[in-house]
Write a protein that holds these residues in place. Structure first.
Motif, mmCIF file in Angstrom:
data_model
loop_
_atom_site.group_PDB
_atom_site.id
_atom_site.type_symbol
_atom_site.label_atom_id
_atom_site.label_comp_id
_atom_site.label_asym_id
_atom_site.label_seq_id
_atom_site.Cartn_x
_atom_site.Cartn_y
_atom_site.Cartn_z
ATOM 1 N N MET A 1 98.740 10.808 36.970
ATOM 2 C CA MET A 1 99.131 9.862 35.956
ATOM 3 C C MET A 1 99.442 8.495 36.570
ATOM 4 O O MET A 1 98.978 7.481 36.079
ATOM 5 N N LEU A 2 100.214 8.454 37.635
ATOM 6 C CA LEU A 2 100.677 7.185 38.192
ATOM 7 C C LEU A 2 99.543 6.248 38.589
ATOM 8 O O LEU A 2 99.556 5.079 38.184
ATOM 9 N N PRO A 3 98.524 6.686 39.333
ATOM 10 C CA PRO A 3 97.493 5.722 39.725
ATOM 11 C C PRO A 3 96.742 5.144 38.528
ATOM 12 O O PRO A 3 96.394 3.961 38.519
ATOM 13 N N HIS A 4 96.508 5.960 37.512
ATOM 14 C CA HIS A 4 95.761 5.494 36.338
ATOM 15 C C HIS A 4 96.594 4.508 35.524
ATOM 16 O O HIS A 4 96.092 3.471 35.080
ATOM 17 N N THR A 5 97.862 4.836 35.332
ATOM 18 C CA THR A 5 98.744 3.945 34.580
ATOM 19 C C THR A 5 98.938 2.636 35.326
ATOM 20 O O THR A 5 98.911 1.556 34.725
ATOM 21 N N ARG A 6 99.134 2.706 36.623
ATOM 22 C CA ARG A 6 99.298 1.496 37.436
ATOM 23 C C ARG A 6 98.061 0.604 37.298
ATOM 24 O O ARG A 6 98.169 -0.608 37.143
ATOM 25 N N ARG A 7 96.867 1.201 37.320
ATOM 26 C CA ARG A 7 95.623 0.435 37.199
ATOM 27 C C ARG A 7 95.550 -0.273 35.836
ATOM 28 O O ARG A 7 95.122 -1.418 35.740
ATOM 29 N N ILE A 8 95.998 0.396 34.789
ATOM 30 C CA ILE A 8 96.009 -0.216 33.454
ATOM 31 C C ILE A 8 96.939 -1.430 33.446
ATOM 32 O O ILE A 8 96.571 -2.515 32.981
ATOM 33 N N PHE A 9 98.157 -1.265 33.970
ATOM 34 C CA PHE A 9 99.103 -2.377 33.983
ATOM 35 C C PHE A 9 98.621 -3.529 34.849
ATOM 36 O O PHE A 9 98.835 -4.692 34.520
ATOM 37 N N GLU A 10 97.966 -3.249 35.944
ATOM 38 C CA GLU A 10 97.419 -4.313 36.788
ATOM 39 C C GLU A 10 96.306 -5.059 36.058
ATOM 40 O O GLU A 10 96.121 -6.260 36.239
ATOM 41 N N GLY A 11 95.583 -4.352 35.197
ATOM 42 C CA GLY A 11 94.477 -4.968 34.460
ATOM 43 C C GLY A 11 94.913 -5.874 33.325
ATOM 44 O O GLY A 11 94.117 -6.668 32.831
ATOM 45 N N VAL A 12 96.150 -5.764 32.915
ATOM 46 C CA VAL A 12 96.649 -6.610 31.826
ATOM 47 C C VAL A 12 97.777 -7.518 32.323
ATOM 48 O O VAL A 12 98.686 -7.863 31.593
ATOM 49 N N ALA A 13 97.686 -7.938 33.565
ATOM 50 C CA ALA A 13 98.694 -8.823 34.151
ATOM 51 C C ALA A 13 98.731 -10.137 33.378
ATOM 52 O O ALA A 13 97.736 -10.564 32.802
ATOM 53 N N GLY A 14 99.898 -10.756 33.360
ATOM 54 C CA GLY A 14 100.040 -12.048 32.709
ATOM 55 C C GLY A 14 100.450 -11.977 31.255
ATOM 56 O O GLY A 14 100.591 -13.004 30.607
ATOM 57 N N VAL A 15 100.606 -10.780 30.724
ATOM 58 C CA VAL A 15 101.085 -10.615 29.345
ATOM 59 C C VAL A 15 102.277 -9.658 29.366
ATOM 60 O O VAL A 15 102.394 -8.820 30.273
ATOM 61 N N PRO A 16 103.177 -9.769 28.385
ATOM 62 C CA PRO A 16 104.297 -8.827 28.347
ATOM 63 C C PRO A 16 103.792 -7.389 28.193
ATOM 64 O O PRO A 16 102.854 -7.126 27.447
ATOM 65 N N ARG A 17 104.399 -6.486 28.941
ATOM 66 C CA ARG A 17 103.972 -5.089 28.909
ATOM 67 C C ARG A 17 105.191 -4.183 28.777
ATOM 68 O O ARG A 17 106.163 -4.349 29.495
ATOM 69 N N ILE A 18 105.114 -3.235 27.853
ATOM 70 C CA ILE A 18 106.172 -2.235 27.674
ATOM 71 C C ILE A 18 105.555 -0.874 27.917
ATOM 72 O O ILE A 18 104.534 -0.524 27.334
ATOM 73 N N HIS A 19 106.181 -0.123 28.795
ATOM 74 C CA HIS A 19 105.727 1.227 29.103
ATOM 75 C C HIS A 19 106.621 2.195 28.336
ATOM 76 O O HIS A 19 107.790 2.329 28.636
ATOM 77 N N PHE A 20 106.062 2.858 27.326
ATOM 78 C CA PHE A 20 106.844 3.730 26.459
ATOM 79 C C PHE A 20 106.280 5.140 26.522
ATOM 80 O O PHE A 20 105.084 5.334 26.464
ATOM 81 N N GLY A 21 107.180 6.096 26.641
ATOM 82 C CA GLY A 21 106.760 7.491 26.624
ATOM 83 C C GLY A 21 107.774 8.334 25.872
ATOM 84 O O GLY A 21 108.973 8.100 25.964
ATOM 85 N N VAL A 22 107.320 9.280 25.108
ATOM 86 C CA VAL A 22 108.196 10.195 24.380
ATOM 87 C C VAL A 22 108.457 11.414 25.259
ATOM 88 O O VAL A 22 107.530 11.990 25.829
ATOM 89 N N GLY A 23 109.726 11.760 25.402
ATOM 90 C CA GLY A 23 110.082 12.917 26.214
ATOM 91 C C GLY A 23 109.863 12.692 27.693
ATOM 92 O O GLY A 23 109.564 13.631 28.429
ATOM 93 N N THR A 24 110.002 11.458 28.142
ATOM 94 C CA THR A 24 109.715 11.130 29.539
ATOM 95 C C THR A 24 110.968 10.749 30.320
ATOM 96 O O THR A 24 110.870 10.084 31.356
ATOM 97 N N GLY A 25 112.136 11.160 29.853
ATOM 98 C CA GLY A 25 113.375 10.811 30.542
ATOM 99 C C GLY A 25 113.376 11.180 32.004
ATOM 100 O O GLY A 25 113.892 10.444 32.847
ATOM 101 N N GLU A 26 112.782 12.301 32.346
ATOM 102 C CA GLU A 26 112.742 12.732 33.745
ATOM 103 C C GLU A 26 111.678 11.992 34.552
ATOM 104 O O GLU A 26 111.642 12.089 35.767
ATOM 105 N N LEU A 27 110.826 11.242 33.869
ATOM 106 C CA LEU A 27 109.763 10.500 34.555
ATOM 107 C C LEU A 27 110.057 9.007 34.662
ATOM 108 O O LEU A 27 109.202 8.238 35.087
#
Length: 122
Positions: free
Chosen positions: A1-27
């Motif tokens: 999960m981490l490498p793919h998500t990181r790649r997505i966030f790097e691809g949308v640099a320069g705009v506000p980004r919120i990372h939201f997950g349901v049931g992800t308190g431990e992550l």
């Protein structure tokens, strides 16, 4: 999960980004590494101060008041809202919101009072 998500966030640099997950308190620590400046968490799991510790410094949190609380008397709403604000202050930034929106039976006056309380706190 981490490498793919990181790649997505790097691809949308320069705009506000919120990372939201349901049931992800431990992550939350991993979400903090993935990118974006803000983290969303569902209702009170974990509490905002613990979520801030898990995601680490330099990140804002979006933290919720359970919308069902607005059906209670104002004294209860105020107490719970102040708790969310107090815990949210441990993050470098905090976006106050209602988890899952407003219930249809919510008194609009409760929403106005809550909005005023949050604005006074800011």
């Amino acid at each position: 999960m981490l490498p793919h998500t990181r790649r997505i966030f790097e691809g949308v640099a320069g705009v506000p980004r919120i990372h939201f997950g349901v049931g992800t308190g431990e992550l939350l620590g991993v979400l903090g590494e993935a990118g974006g400046r803000r983290r969303g968490r569902r209702l009170a799991r974990p509490p905002l101060d613990e979520a801030a510790r898990r995601v680490g410094p330099g990140k804002a949190l979006q933290g919720n008041l359970d919308p069902a609380i607005l059906l209670a008397p104002w004294e209860v709403v105020e107490k719970k809202a102040r708790e969310v604000l107090r815990r949210g202050a441990s993050a470098e930034g905090h976006v106050f919101n209602l988890g899952h929106g407003v219930l249809p039976s919510t008194d609009p006056d409760q929403l106005k009072r809550l909005t005023d309380l949050v604005h006074e706190h800011a």
